[in-house]
Design an enzyme around this catalytic site. Structure first.
Site, PDB file in Angstrom:
ATOM      1  N   LEU A 223      29.650  35.287  60.823  1.00 42.20           N
ATOM      2  CA  LEU A 223      29.194  36.441  61.612  1.00 42.20           C
ATOM      3  C   LEU A 223      29.633  36.338  63.068  1.00 42.20           C
ATOM      4  O   LEU A 223      28.898  36.767  63.965  1.00 42.20           O
ATOM      5  CB  LEU A 223      27.660  36.527  61.535  1.00 42.20           C
ATOM      6  CG  LEU A 223      27.072  36.656  60.127  1.00 42.20           C
ATOM      7  CD1 LEU A 223      25.574  36.384  60.140  1.00 42.20           C
ATOM      8  CD2 LEU A 223      27.349  38.048  59.579  1.00 42.20           C
ATOM      9  N   ASP A 254      39.873  30.303  59.591  1.00 50.10           N
ATOM     10  CA  ASP A 254      40.576  29.407  58.649  1.00 50.10           C
ATOM     11  C   ASP A 254      40.083  27.970  58.812  1.00 50.10           C
ATOM     12  O   ASP A 254      39.948  27.229  57.829  1.00 50.10           O
ATOM     13  CB  ASP A 254      42.089  29.455  58.900  1.00 50.10           C
ATOM     14  CG  ASP A 254      42.653  30.849  58.678  1.00 50.10           C
ATOM     15  OD1 ASP A 254      42.106  31.576  57.827  1.00 50.10           O
ATOM     16  OD2 ASP A 254      43.638  31.201  59.352  1.00 50.10           O
ATOM     17  N   LYS A 287      41.289  26.410  71.859  1.00 48.51           N
ATOM     18  CA  LYS A 287      42.697  26.023  72.021  1.00 48.51           C
ATOM     19  C   LYS A 287      43.627  27.155  71.582  1.00 48.51           C
ATOM     20  O   LYS A 287      43.241  27.983  70.755  1.00 48.51           O
ATOM     21  CB  LYS A 287      43.010  24.801  71.148  1.00 48.51           C
ATOM     22  CG  LYS A 287      42.237  23.564  71.527  1.00 48.51           C
ATOM     23  CD  LYS A 287      42.658  22.413  70.645  1.00 48.51           C
ATOM     24  CE  LYS A 287      41.772  21.197  70.868  1.00 48.51           C
ATOM     25  NZ  LYS A 287      42.035  20.144  69.908  1.00 48.51           N
TER      26      LYS A 287
HETATM   27  O1  RIB Z   1      43.930  33.738  60.250  1.00 40.68           O
HETATM   28  C1  RIB Z   1      44.930  33.583  61.210  1.00 40.68           C
HETATM   29  C2  RIB Z   1      46.270  33.804  60.603  1.00 40.68           C
HETATM   30  O2  RIB Z   1      46.338  35.134  60.141  1.00 40.68           O
HETATM   31  C3  RIB Z   1      47.423  33.650  61.551  1.00 40.68           C
HETATM   32  O3  RIB Z   1      47.911  32.335  61.629  1.00 40.68           O
HETATM   33  C4  RIB Z   1      48.428  34.653  61.051  1.00 40.68           C
HETATM   34  O4  RIB Z   1      49.549  34.101  60.462  1.00 40.68           O
HETATM   35  C5  RIB Z   1      47.666  35.553  60.097  1.00 40.68           C
HETATM   36  O5  RIB Z   1      48.082  35.399  58.842  1.00 40.68           O
END
Ligand code: RIB
Length: 303
Positions: A223, A254, A287
Site C-alpha cells: 500500500l 520488486d 537509491k
Molecule cells: O518494477 C520496475 C521495473 O519495471 C523496471 O526495472 C522496468 O524495467 C519496468 O519493467
C-alpha cells in the site's frame, strides 16, 4: 541442472529490460519538450529485479527469460548477484527496454517496450520446466507472454505458483488468465493492481474480494506509504513502512517481492518476512536505479 537435494528453489520466468532513466523536474506533459538533468542506463525488468532481490536475500533462484543481442550486461548483472543464469537465452532482435522518468520527488513513470521478453515459446517453457519439481516455486510477473501457459504447466507439476500481476493489463481479464489465477498460491500486488483485479478501490474491500475469489491463496497487498498487509484465509498481518528520503522508487516493489518470497522459502513467519521485505524496499527507494538499488541481506539486517 544439478539437483540441490531438498532445498526449495525458485524459478523466475520473467522479463529482463534495459532501463533508460531520465531525471526530470516533473513528468513530461502532452505537447511539452522537457530537458533532462541526467540520464543513466540501468539493468531492470520486473523479472530481473525480483530474481536479483531473491538472490541478494540468499535464496536459490534460477532466472529464465529472453534477451536480445544487446543484452549481455543483463546476463552479467544476474550472474554477479548470484542468480543462476543457465536458462536465459539470447535471441535475435531487441531486448526489452523502458524509458523511465524520475521526478524531483523520486516518483517515476515508465514506458515499456516488450522486445525479446514477449517472444517466449511453449517449447522453451516446457524445456525449462522439465528441470523443476514438486514444491519448487515458479515466480511470475506480467511482462512476458504465455503467462497462463506457464501457470498451468507448473501447477500440473505440483510447483507452487507465485504471481506478481504487474503490470496488470486487459489481457488478464480474459478467460485464460482468469482460469490460471485459480492455480496461484500467492499473489503479491499493489493497491493499483488490487483494484484492477477486483474492481475494489479500498484495501479492505480488495482483500475481502481476493479471499472470496481465491480462497486457498495468500494475498500480500502493498500500500505504498501505508505499508503492506498479508492475508491467508482469516489470518492477517500488517506491516508499516520504514520512512526514508525517496530518491527513486523504481524496483521498490520488486525488492519487496523478492525479499518476502525469500522469507517464505526460509520458512520465516509472515510478520517477520513482511518486516524484512519492508526494510529491503526502504533501502531500494533511497537509491537510484532498479537492480542497482537492491540491497544485500547484510545491509537489510543492519537497517
Ligand atoms: O518494477 C520496475 C521495473 O519495471 C523496471 O526495472 C522496468 O524495467 C519496468 O519493467
Amino acid at each position: 541442472m544439478e539437483g540441490q537435494g531438498n532445498q526449495i528453489r525458485a524459478l523466475n520466468f520473467g522479463s529482463l529490460n534495459l532501463d533508460y532513466v531520465y531525471s526530470v523536474d516533473h513528468m513530461v506533459r502532452p505537447k511539452e519538450t522537457l530537458a533532462c538533468t541526467d540520464m543513466q542506463v540501468f539493468c531492470g525488468g520486473k523479472g530481473l529485479n525480483q530474481s536479483i532481490a531473491l538472490a541478494k536475500a540468499g535464496a536459490a533462484v534460477y532466472h529464465a527469460g529472453l534477451i536480445g543481442e544487446e543484452g549481455d550486461g543483463l546476463l552479467l548483472e544476474c550472474a554477479k548477484a548470484g542468480v543462476h543464469t543457465e536458462y536465459i537465452r539470447t535471441i535475435s532482435g531487441k531486448c526489452g527496454h523502458t524509458i523511465i522518468q524520475v521526478d524531483r520527488d523520486g516518483q517515476n513513470c515508465i514506458l515499456l517496450y516488450g522486445g525479446a521478453n514477449r517472444r517466449m515459446t511453449k517449447e522453451y517453457i516446457d524445456e525449462v520446466l522439465r528441470d523443476f519439481k514438486e514444491k519448487d516455486i515458479l515466480l511470475l510477473q506480467n511482462e512476458v507472454n504465455l503467462v497462463p501457459y506457464m501457470i498451468e504447466r507448473a501447477y500440473e507439476k505440483g510447483m507452487t505458483v507465485v504471481l506478481n500481476p504487474s503490470p496488470y493489463d486487459k489481457e488478464m481479464d480474459g478467460s485464460d488468465f482468469q482460469k490460471a489465477f485459480q492455480k496461484v498460491s500467492m499473489f503479491i500486488l499493489n493497491e493499483v493492481e488490487g483494484e484492477q483485479m477486483t474492481g475494489e478501490a479500498q484495501p479492505e474491500k480488495i482483500l475481502l474480494k481476493m479471499k472470496s475469489l481465491y480462497p486457498e491463496s495468500i494475498t500480500v497487498l502493498t500500500l505504498g506509504e501505508k505499508g503492506s498487509i498479508y492475508q491467508y484465509k482469516d489470518e492477517r498481518h500488517q506491516q508499516r513502512i520504514y520512512p526514508v528520503k525517496a530518491v527513486d522508487t523504481t524496483a521498490a516493489g520488486d525488492t519487496f517481492t523478492g525479499y518476502f518470497l525469500s522469507s517464505v522459502m526460509e520458512g520465516m513467519p509472515a510478520p517477520e518476512g513482511l518486516a524484512l521485505a519492508a526494510k529491503a524496499s526502504a533501502i531500494a527507494v533511497s537509491k537510484s536505479g532498479a537492480a542497482a538499488s537492491i540491497p544485500l541481506r547484510d545491509e537489510v539486517e543492519r537497517f
